[in-house]
Design a protein around this motif. Structure first.
Motif, PDB file in Angstrom:
ATOM      1  N   THR A   1      30.881   8.637  -1.007  1.00 12.11           N
ATOM      2  CA  THR A   1      31.567   8.358   0.251  1.00 12.11           C
ATOM      3  C   THR A   1      30.641   8.382   1.457  1.00 12.11           C
ATOM      4  N   PHE A   2      29.804   9.409   1.576  1.00 11.44           N
ATOM      5  CA  PHE A   2      28.912   9.518   2.733  1.00 11.44           C
ATOM      6  C   PHE A   2      27.842   8.439   2.713  1.00 11.44           C
ATOM      7  N   ARG A   3      27.552   7.904   3.902  1.00  8.98           N
ATOM      8  CA  ARG A   3      26.471   6.935   4.068  1.00  8.98           C
ATOM      9  C   ARG A   3      25.375   7.480   4.978  1.00  8.98           C
ATOM     10  N   GLN A   4      25.754   8.335   5.960  1.00 12.89           N
ATOM     11  CA  GLN A   4      24.765   8.868   6.892  1.00 12.89           C
ATOM     12  C   GLN A   4      25.339  10.049   7.663  1.00 12.89           C
ATOM     13  N   LEU A   5      24.516  11.080   7.869  1.00 11.87           N
ATOM     14  CA  LEU A   5      24.846  12.195   8.755  1.00 11.87           C
ATOM     15  C   LEU A   5      23.789  12.197   9.849  1.00 11.87           C
ATOM     16  N   ALA A   6      24.225  12.162  11.114  1.00 12.27           N
ATOM     17  CA  ALA A   6      23.295  12.113  12.244  1.00 12.27           C
ATOM     18  C   ALA A   6      23.719  13.097  13.319  1.00 12.27           C
ATOM     19  N   SER A   7      22.737  13.590  14.049  1.00 17.23           N
ATOM     20  CA  SER A   7      23.017  14.468  15.182  1.00 17.23           C
ATOM     21  C   SER A   7      23.241  13.606  16.421  1.00 17.23           C
ATOM     22  N   ALA A   8      24.233  13.990  17.217  1.00 20.26           N
ATOM     23  CA  ALA A   8      24.477  13.312  18.488  1.00 20.26           C
ATOM     24  C   ALA A   8      24.173  14.255  19.644  1.00 20.26           C
ATOM     25  N   GLY A   9      23.558  15.407  19.344  1.00 21.18           N
ATOM     26  CA  GLY A   9      23.121  16.327  20.382  1.00 21.18           C
ATOM     27  C   GLY A   9      23.965  17.573  20.501  1.00 21.18           C
ATOM     28  N   SER A  10      23.509  18.445  21.388  1.00 23.57           N
ATOM     29  CA  SER A  10      24.210  19.685  21.684  1.00 23.57           C
ATOM     30  C   SER A  10      24.169  19.872  23.190  1.00 23.57           C
ATOM     31  N   PHE A  11      25.333  20.003  23.788  1.00 21.94           N
ATOM     32  CA  PHE A  11      25.430  20.035  25.243  1.00 21.94           C
ATOM     33  C   PHE A  11      26.648  20.848  25.637  1.00 21.94           C
ATOM     34  N   GLU A  12      26.489  21.690  26.644  1.00 21.11           N
ATOM     35  CA  GLU A  12      27.577  22.507  27.179  1.00 21.11           C
ATOM     36  C   GLU A  12      28.320  23.305  26.106  1.00 21.11           C
ATOM     37  N   GLY A  13      27.549  23.914  25.218  1.00 20.79           N
ATOM     38  CA  GLY A  13      28.126  24.834  24.243  1.00 20.79           C
ATOM     39  C   GLY A  13      28.757  24.200  23.023  1.00 20.79           C
ATOM     40  N   GLN A  14      28.564  22.909  22.828  1.00 25.36           N
ATOM     41  CA  GLN A  14      29.088  22.291  21.609  1.00 25.36           C
ATOM     42  C   GLN A  14      28.040  21.363  21.013  1.00 25.36           C
ATOM     43  N   SER A  15      28.121  21.163  19.701  1.00 24.23           N
ATOM     44  CA  SER A  15      27.200  20.293  18.971  1.00 24.23           C
ATOM     45  C   SER A  15      28.002  19.152  18.362  1.00 24.23           C
ATOM     46  N   THR A  16      27.435  17.951  18.448  1.00 22.28           N
ATOM     47  CA  THR A  16      28.147  16.762  17.979  1.00 22.28           C
ATOM     48  C   THR A  16      27.351  16.083  16.879  1.00 22.28           C
ATOM     49  N   PHE A  17      28.087  15.630  15.859  1.00 21.85           N
ATOM     50  CA  PHE A  17      27.483  14.948  14.726  1.00 21.85           C
ATOM     51  C   PHE A  17      28.279  13.685  14.428  1.00 21.85           C
TER      52      PHE A  17
END
Length: 182
Positions: A134-150
């Motif tokens: 199922t998975f094709r890619q895991l990427a980081s979208a950064g960490s800002f103001e106390g939260q991390s986005t993927f």
């Protein structure tokens, strides 16, 4: 003779009636018992405990993403989106796949002094997903103001679930499972 004809007719109607009662189709049963759905999943609690790692695993019925947190479990928001955008800049994070999951972990990827606690070698490819169903890619979208986005690129918009696990020790884990199919 009438009794024989009546008995035969009753037996015929009984057999015919039993033929009309069809058991439920096996196709109607959920795949691997999965009943998760694909709508947004949210837990609004925040933590200052930082993200320390992201990893993935394959299971017979789903692919799993795990976010390790150095402390009590973090809240989250996980949903399908048309594009995953980087924290702060808003730039689109290119992802492979037919659908994209936005994973917001309500925990920073840095400590209280601003030092990175999770600094992947390649933010565009957090984990080697070669051969995953199922998975094709895991990427980081950064960490800002106390939260991390993927961002998670998946094969298609498929059912998913999200939950937290305590341990090991005082650490915790945020788990995102995405089914192989409906």
């Amino acid at each position: 003779m009438m009794k024989k004809i009546g008995a035969l007719l009753a037996a015929f109607l009984l057999v015919l009636g039993l033929g009309l009662v069809v058991p439920g189709s096996a196709a109607a049963a959920p795949y691997c018992g999965i009943t998760w759905g694909s709508l947004v999943k949210v837990n609004s609690s925040m933590t200052s405990a930082p993200v320390t790692n992201v990893r993935a695993g394959e299971h017979p019925c789903f692919d799993r993403m795990v976010v390790d947190i150095r402390g009590k479990g973090a809240g989250y928001r996980v949903e399908y989106v048309s594009a995953v955008r980087a924290d702060e800049s808003g730039q689109i994070i290119p992802l492979r796949g037919g659908a994209f999951l936005l994973v917001i972990v309500k925990a920073p990827s840095y400590d209280r002094f601003g030092n990175a606690t999770y600094n992947p070698a390649n933010p565009k490819e957090l984990v080697n997903l070669a051969g995953y169903t199922t998975f094709r890619q895991l990427a980081s979208a950064g960490s800002f103001e106390g939260q991390s986005t993927f961002g998670v690129g998946v094969r298609a918009r498929l059912p998913f679930r999200v939950f937290t696990l305590d341990g090991p020790g005082t650490a915790s884990r945020l788990v995102i499972d995405v089914a192989h199919r409906w």
